[in-house]
Write a protein that holds these residues in place. Sequence first.
Motif, PDB file in Angstrom:
ATOM      1  N   ILE A 185       0.857  -1.192   0.000  1.00  0.00           N
ATOM      2  CA  ILE A 185       0.000   0.000   0.000  1.00  0.00           C
ATOM      3  C   ILE A 185       0.894   1.242   0.000  1.00  0.00           C
ATOM      4  O   ILE A 185       1.727   1.414   0.878  1.00  0.00           O
ATOM      5  N   ARG A 186       0.721   2.092  -1.009  1.00  0.00           N
ATOM      6  CA  ARG A 186       1.522   3.315  -1.099  1.00  0.00           C
ATOM      7  C   ARG A 186       0.615   4.539  -1.239  1.00  0.00           C
ATOM      8  O   ARG A 186      -0.300   4.547  -2.062  1.00  0.00           O
ATOM      9  N   GLN A 187       0.887   5.559  -0.425  1.00  0.00           N
ATOM     10  CA  GLN A 187       0.157   6.816  -0.577  1.00  0.00           C
ATOM     11  C   GLN A 187       0.745   7.579  -1.768  1.00  0.00           C
ATOM     12  O   GLN A 187       1.946   7.835  -1.826  1.00  0.00           O
ATOM     13  N   ILE A 188      -0.082   7.949  -2.722  1.00  0.00           N
ATOM     14  CA  ILE A 188       0.403   8.623  -3.929  1.00  0.00           C
ATOM     15  C   ILE A 188      -0.231   9.997  -4.129  1.00  0.00           C
ATOM     16  O   ILE A 188       0.148  10.732  -5.040  1.00  0.00           O
ATOM     17  N   TYR A 189      -1.169  10.349  -3.244  1.00  0.00           N
ATOM     18  CA  TYR A 189      -1.831  11.645  -3.405  1.00  0.00           C
ATOM     19  C   TYR A 189      -2.391  12.090  -2.056  1.00  0.00           C
ATOM     20  O   TYR A 189      -2.887  11.275  -1.278  1.00  0.00           O
ATOM     21  N   GLN A 190      -2.295  13.410  -1.814  1.00  0.00           N
ATOM     22  CA  GLN A 190      -2.922  13.995  -0.630  1.00  0.00           C
ATOM     23  C   GLN A 190      -3.253  15.448  -0.899  1.00  0.00           C
ATOM     24  O   GLN A 190      -2.432  16.210  -1.415  1.00  0.00           O
ATOM     25  N   ARG A 191      -4.464  15.824  -0.582  1.00  0.00           N
ATOM     26  CA  ARG A 191      -4.861  17.225  -0.573  1.00  0.00           C
ATOM     27  C   ARG A 191      -5.859  17.408   0.550  1.00  0.00           C
ATOM     28  O   ARG A 191      -6.908  16.786   0.560  1.00  0.00           O
ATOM     29  N   ASP A 192      -5.523  18.279   1.493  1.00  0.00           N
ATOM     30  CA  ASP A 192      -6.332  18.453   2.694  1.00  0.00           C
ATOM     31  C   ASP A 192      -6.499  17.091   3.369  1.00  0.00           C
ATOM     32  O   ASP A 192      -5.526  16.464   3.726  1.00  0.00           O
ATOM     33  N   ASN A 193      -7.734  16.621   3.512  1.00  0.00           N
ATOM     34  CA  ASN A 193      -7.975  15.332   4.174  1.00  0.00           C
ATOM     35  C   ASN A 193      -8.344  14.231   3.190  1.00  0.00           C
ATOM     36  O   ASN A 193      -8.934  13.219   3.584  1.00  0.00           O
ATOM     37  N   VAL A 194      -7.993  14.407   1.937  1.00  0.00           N
ATOM     38  CA  VAL A 194      -8.286  13.407   0.913  1.00  0.00           C
ATOM     39  C   VAL A 194      -6.993  12.701   0.529  1.00  0.00           C
ATOM     40  O   VAL A 194      -6.014  13.355   0.142  1.00  0.00           O
ATOM     41  N   PHE A 195      -6.991  11.364   0.633  1.00  0.00           N
ATOM     42  CA  PHE A 195      -5.811  10.572   0.315  1.00  0.00           C
ATOM     43  C   PHE A 195      -6.164   9.564  -0.780  1.00  0.00           C
ATOM     44  O   PHE A 195      -7.284   9.061  -0.838  1.00  0.00           O
ATOM     45  N   ILE A 196      -5.189   9.289  -1.627  1.00  0.00           N
ATOM     46  CA  ILE A 196      -5.311   8.213  -2.606  1.00  0.00           C
ATOM     47  C   ILE A 196      -4.133   7.269  -2.399  1.00  0.00           C
ATOM     48  O   ILE A 196      -2.985   7.693  -2.346  1.00  0.00           O
ATOM     49  N   TYR A 197      -4.458   5.982  -2.286  1.00  0.00           N
ATOM     50  CA  TYR A 197      -3.433   4.957  -2.104  1.00  0.00           C
ATOM     51  C   TYR A 197      -3.401   4.052  -3.328  1.00  0.00           C
ATOM     52  O   TYR A 197      -4.433   3.721  -3.900  1.00  0.00           O
ATOM     53  N   LYS A 198      -2.196   3.650  -3.703  1.00  0.00           N
ATOM     54  CA  LYS A 198      -2.012   2.664  -4.757  1.00  0.00           C
ATOM     55  C   LYS A 198      -1.910   1.301  -4.092  1.00  0.00           C
ATOM     56  O   LYS A 198      -1.109   1.102  -3.176  1.00  0.00           O
TER      57      LYS A 198
END
Length: 211
Positions: A185-198
């Motif tokens: 699991i890798r975090q690839i995006y963050q803006r404010d409290n929104v995260f996207i994981y690969k």
Amino acid sequence: TVVALWLFLRVIEPAFGFMYLGVCFSILTGPAYVVGLSYFHKTRLVRFVRPLAVLVIITIIFTTIAPLIYFTQTERASTIAPSIYSAFEWLADHTSTNSTVLAVLREGHLITHVAGRKNVVDDYFVLAPEPAERLQNSQKMFQLPFATPAAELFSKYGVDYILLSNNTRARYNISDLPYRQEPCIRQIYQRDNVFIYKSDCRVYTVGVKKP
């Protein structure tokens, strides 16, 4: 009956369940009205036909306006935040077109329409195969404490990315993915409290080669 049970058990979102119940009641209203009138004309209650018809009309009006008010309030409450919309745009620009994104139910259709990617569940999940199981598994993928059982579900639904927003946290009572620290699991995006994981977590059957 099944939809009403799902509503009672909170398996599906209220707005979606009431929509299906409304369609079912609309279909059944006509035949029920005709049968009812025929019955009353055969009994001594025929003088009550007109008051009953008025009562039915009032009931139909009430049951039509109430859901309309509910849906209006729901739409206002679920107005998409700029940070979430930006995450969908990022997915559209930085992921493969055949990717599948896991998100909370209320954001599923936005993944399809804004990001142009496949989702696991959305407002039309009842039309998908095994809808109740699909909805329950989407919840498990956010709440399972270990990566291995989650990976089995990722493999089943082909999940490539996981979108975690405040809507997800509130719906499933989590602050982050429980298996966040796993190597797959890798975090690839963050803006404010929104995260996207690969997610590269997969479970392969013995003897089957990795794609």
